[in-house]
Write a protein that holds these residues in place. Structure first.
Motif, PDB file in Angstrom:
ATOM      1  N   UNK A  79      58.721  30.769  32.248  1.00 52.07           N
ATOM      2  CA  UNK A  79      57.389  29.991  33.340  1.00 52.07           C
ATOM      3  C   UNK A  79      56.822  31.358  33.752  1.00 52.07           C
ATOM      4  N   UNK A  80      55.347  31.856  33.572  1.00 50.04           N
ATOM      5  CA  UNK A  80      54.763  33.118  34.190  1.00 50.04           C
ATOM      6  C   UNK A  80      54.200  32.073  35.306  1.00 50.04           C
ATOM      7  N   UNK A  81      53.816  32.622  36.329  1.00 49.69           N
ATOM      8  CA  UNK A  81      52.809  32.546  37.363  1.00 49.69           C
ATOM      9  C   UNK A  81      52.362  34.744  37.048  1.00 49.69           C
ATOM     10  N   UNK A  82      50.504  34.029  37.073  1.00 51.14           N
ATOM     11  CA  UNK A  82      49.641  35.158  36.971  1.00 51.14           C
ATOM     12  C   UNK A  82      48.672  35.140  37.974  1.00 51.14           C
ATOM     13  N   UNK A  83      48.797  36.649  38.760  1.00 52.54           N
ATOM     14  CA  UNK A  83      47.862  36.823  39.597  1.00 52.54           C
ATOM     15  C   UNK A  83      46.933  37.669  39.180  1.00 52.54           C
ATOM     16  N   UNK A  84      45.997  37.350  39.866  1.00 50.78           N
ATOM     17  CA  UNK A  84      44.697  38.174  39.072  1.00 50.78           C
ATOM     18  C   UNK A  84      44.254  38.408  40.484  1.00 50.78           C
ATOM     19  N   UNK A  85      42.937  39.735  40.690  1.00 49.80           N
ATOM     20  CA  UNK A  85      42.568  40.258  42.143  1.00 49.80           C
ATOM     21  C   UNK A  85      40.538  40.641  40.950  1.00 49.80           C
ATOM     22  N   UNK A  86      39.692  39.698  41.924  1.00 53.40           N
ATOM     23  CA  UNK A  86      38.438  39.811  41.518  1.00 53.40           C
ATOM     24  C   UNK A  86      37.805  40.741  42.252  1.00 53.40           C
ATOM     25  N   UNK A  87      37.540  41.459  42.312  1.00 51.52           N
ATOM     26  CA  UNK A  87      36.461  42.693  42.681  1.00 51.52           C
ATOM     27  C   UNK A  87      35.335  43.205  41.675  1.00 51.52           C
ATOM     28  N   UNK A  88      34.203  42.793  42.102  1.00 49.57           N
ATOM     29  CA  UNK A  88      32.446  42.697  42.577  1.00 49.57           C
ATOM     30  C   UNK A  88      31.740  44.233  41.897  1.00 49.57           C
ATOM     31  N   UNK A  89      31.055  44.265  41.599  1.00 51.81           N
ATOM     32  CA  UNK A  89      30.575  45.800  41.555  1.00 51.81           C
ATOM     33  C   UNK A  89      29.098  46.412  41.130  1.00 51.81           C
ATOM     34  N   UNK A  90      28.120  46.689  41.844  1.00 52.69           N
ATOM     35  CA  UNK A  90      26.716  47.244  41.270  1.00 52.69           C
ATOM     36  C   UNK A  90      27.018  47.988  40.748  1.00 52.69           C
ATOM     37  N   UNK A  91      25.432  48.137  40.287  1.00 52.55           N
ATOM     38  CA  UNK A  91      25.656  49.836  39.850  1.00 52.55           C
ATOM     39  C   UNK A  91      24.378  50.947  41.063  1.00 52.55           C
ATOM     40  N   UNK A 104      29.903  34.186  43.696  1.00 51.11           N
ATOM     41  CA  UNK A 104      29.429  33.212  42.790  1.00 51.11           C
ATOM     42  C   UNK A 104      30.559  32.967  42.490  1.00 51.11           C
ATOM     43  N   UNK A 105      31.116  33.723  41.959  1.00 51.37           N
ATOM     44  CA  UNK A 105      32.587  33.586  40.882  1.00 51.37           C
ATOM     45  C   UNK A 105      33.399  33.167  41.539  1.00 51.37           C
ATOM     46  N   UNK A 106      33.643  32.647  43.304  1.00 53.56           N
ATOM     47  CA  UNK A 106      34.543  32.030  43.567  1.00 53.56           C
ATOM     48  C   UNK A 106      34.593  30.800  43.852  1.00 53.56           C
ATOM     49  N   UNK A 107      32.962  30.556  44.117  1.00 57.20           N
ATOM     50  CA  UNK A 107      32.783  28.820  43.783  1.00 57.20           C
ATOM     51  C   UNK A 107      32.743  28.461  42.334  1.00 57.20           C
ATOM     52  N   UNK A 108      33.014  29.264  41.912  1.00 50.50           N
ATOM     53  CA  UNK A 108      33.199  28.346  39.758  1.00 50.50           C
ATOM     54  C   UNK A 108      35.427  28.289  39.756  1.00 50.50           C
ATOM     55  N   UNK A 140      44.774  30.288  45.691  1.00 50.06           N
ATOM     56  CA  UNK A 140      44.226  31.128  46.575  1.00 50.06           C
ATOM     57  C   UNK A 140      44.896  31.867  46.607  1.00 50.06           C
ATOM     58  N   UNK A 141      45.070  33.083  46.524  1.00 50.03           N
ATOM     59  CA  UNK A 141      47.017  34.204  47.121  1.00 50.03           C
ATOM     60  C   UNK A 141      46.366  34.820  48.334  1.00 50.03           C
ATOM     61  N   UNK A 163      38.971  39.534  45.835  1.00 53.93           N
ATOM     62  CA  UNK A 163      39.426  38.047  46.155  1.00 53.93           C
ATOM     63  C   UNK A 163      40.943  37.649  45.393  1.00 53.93           C
ATOM     64  N   UNK A 164      41.809  37.686  45.956  1.00 56.08           N
ATOM     65  CA  UNK A 164      43.164  37.330  44.875  1.00 56.08           C
ATOM     66  C   UNK A 164      43.733  36.080  44.392  1.00 56.08           C
TER      67      UNK A 164
END
Length: 398
Positions: A79-91, A104-108, A140-141, A163-164
């Motif tokens: 039984x795995x728990x997967x933890x992700x990091x969500x990071x935005x970047x711009x040019x 937008x990503x968090x809302x989705x 959310x973590x 955000x994690x």
């Protein structure tokens, strides 16, 4: 349960969801899956989804292997728990645009508290993670400040607002076969075993027991099945819903109107082997009655001429083909139980299932076919004073 590509499938599905949320941000924002140092170097506007930690869900660590009957054992799933990091970047490094991407990503993800079977199938059909019974929940973590510092320091890249969140629990199957000993014929001197009796005189419809013919643990196509309960005289048909495939079959009652305590039905050839939820229907048009769930086991039938003889090849392996009724549905879990060992089907479509038995031991073996947790019938009549194994259910390996 899930296969080894389940982690890949979950990540790809999350990436597709985030990509759908941010693609409207100019110029052509996308969602990617890179380590933070690689994502920072990419010259594009994007949101990076990074799997930074996997851990074990302790409450599921010792859950029993699915699809087993009493007396059988197998390695529990991982039984795995997967933890992700969500990071935005711009040019151009514009944080206002980065904040828009992150919002937008968090809302989705907030709008999708759990990954559905349809989403997993559409994005990652190569994995069977969509068929695991437990849903994959997104929560959310909270990451402490010292953990944030440690994480970004490892990649030697400047910190970016992130955000994690975590997805739990991905249940990955063990490759070790389950141990499936031949069932016990009698328990105790009279074969009855322990009994528990209760008498709750309800005034609403209920089903107390599903009885298969000849005392069997499951029924086959064409068998007469009895549903015992109370206040069932209004029932006009029974709906059978397969728990794994979702297939629905309505079975009209063609006999005399049922008694208040008994419904009898004959299983049609349109049902699939496995476990079905039983729902009594009443009225015109028929509507579901408020009855607590009851379950009916539908056994597959091996239609080959039995006993069956197969020969080993030069490596000691044996190929076995079993004809099956009712026909198999794509996605069903099919096992060959040969003696005390189980073997997964390499092909299971329509009316046939094919297996390769590695290092097959020569001799006569009792054979059973298990479809979605329900075995073909190995004992002809369990109501007999001295039940015996069906002598035709044999496979001889030469």
């Amino acid at each position: 349960m899930s296969d080894a590509r389940a982690v890949e499938a979950v990540t790809e599905t999350l990436r597709a969801l985030v990509n759908d949320a941010v693609k409207s941000v100019p110029p052509h924002a996308t969602a990617v899956t890179m380590p933070p140092d690689k994502a920072a170097a990419a010259q594009q506007t994007h949101v990076n989804l990074f799997l930074y930690q996997t851990s074990i869900a302790p409450n599921l660590r010792n859950e029993p292997y699915g699809g087993l009957t009493p007396g059988e054992s197998g390695e529990p799933p991982l039984p795995l728990v997967l933890r992700y990091l969500l990071t935005p970047y711009t040019q151009d490094g514009d944080d206002v645009v980065a904040h828009r991407l992150l919002g937008l990503a968090l809302q989705k993800l907030h709008s999708v508290p759990a990954l559905t079977r349809d989403e997993l199938n559409q994005t990652a059909a190569y994995s069977n993670v969509s068929r695991q019974i437990d849903c994959l929940r997104i929560t959310w973590h909270s990451v402490e400040e010292k953990d944030i510092y440690s994480l970004w320091s490892v990649f030697q890249t400047p910190y970016r607002l992130s955000a994690a969140f975590e997805v739990r629990a991905v249940l990955i199957d063990s490759t070790r076969p389950a141990r499936t000993p031949v069932p016990v014929l009698n328990r105790g001197e009279d074969g009855r075993g322990p009994q528990a009796v209760a008498d709750i005189r309800a005034t609403t419809p209920r089903i107390d027991a599903v009885r298969h013919p000849a005392g069997q643990p499951a029924a086959r196509v064409g068998d007469r099945v009895e549903l015992h309960g109370a206040h069932l005289s209004a029932v006009r048909q029974v709906r059978l819903t397969h728990l794994m495939t979702g297939k629905v079959v309505d079975v009209p009652l063609t006999t005399a109107p049922p008694r208040h305590d008994l419904i009898a039905l004959t299983l049609p050839g349109t049902v699939s082997a496995g476990v079905c939820a039983v729902t009594p229907m009443a009225g015109a048009p028929p509507a579901e009655l408020p009855v607590p769930p009851a379950y009916l086991a539908v056994a597959p039938k091996i239609t080959n001429t039995m006993p069956l003889t197969v020969a080993r090849d030069g490596h000691g392996d044996a190929d076995v083909r079993l004809d099956v009724d009712p026909p198999l549905v794509e996605g069903q879990q099919v096992l060959l139980l040969l003696g005390g060992n189980s073997h997964r089907a390499r092909s299971a479509v329509g009316g046939a299932a094919e297996f390769t038995v590695r290092e097959a031991p020569p001799g006569d073996h009792l054979v059973r076919l298990r479809v979605d947790g329900v075995d073909s019938l190995l004992v002809a009549d369990r109501t007999a004073a001295r039940p015996v194994y069906d002598p035709t259910q044999l496979l001889t390996v030469t």
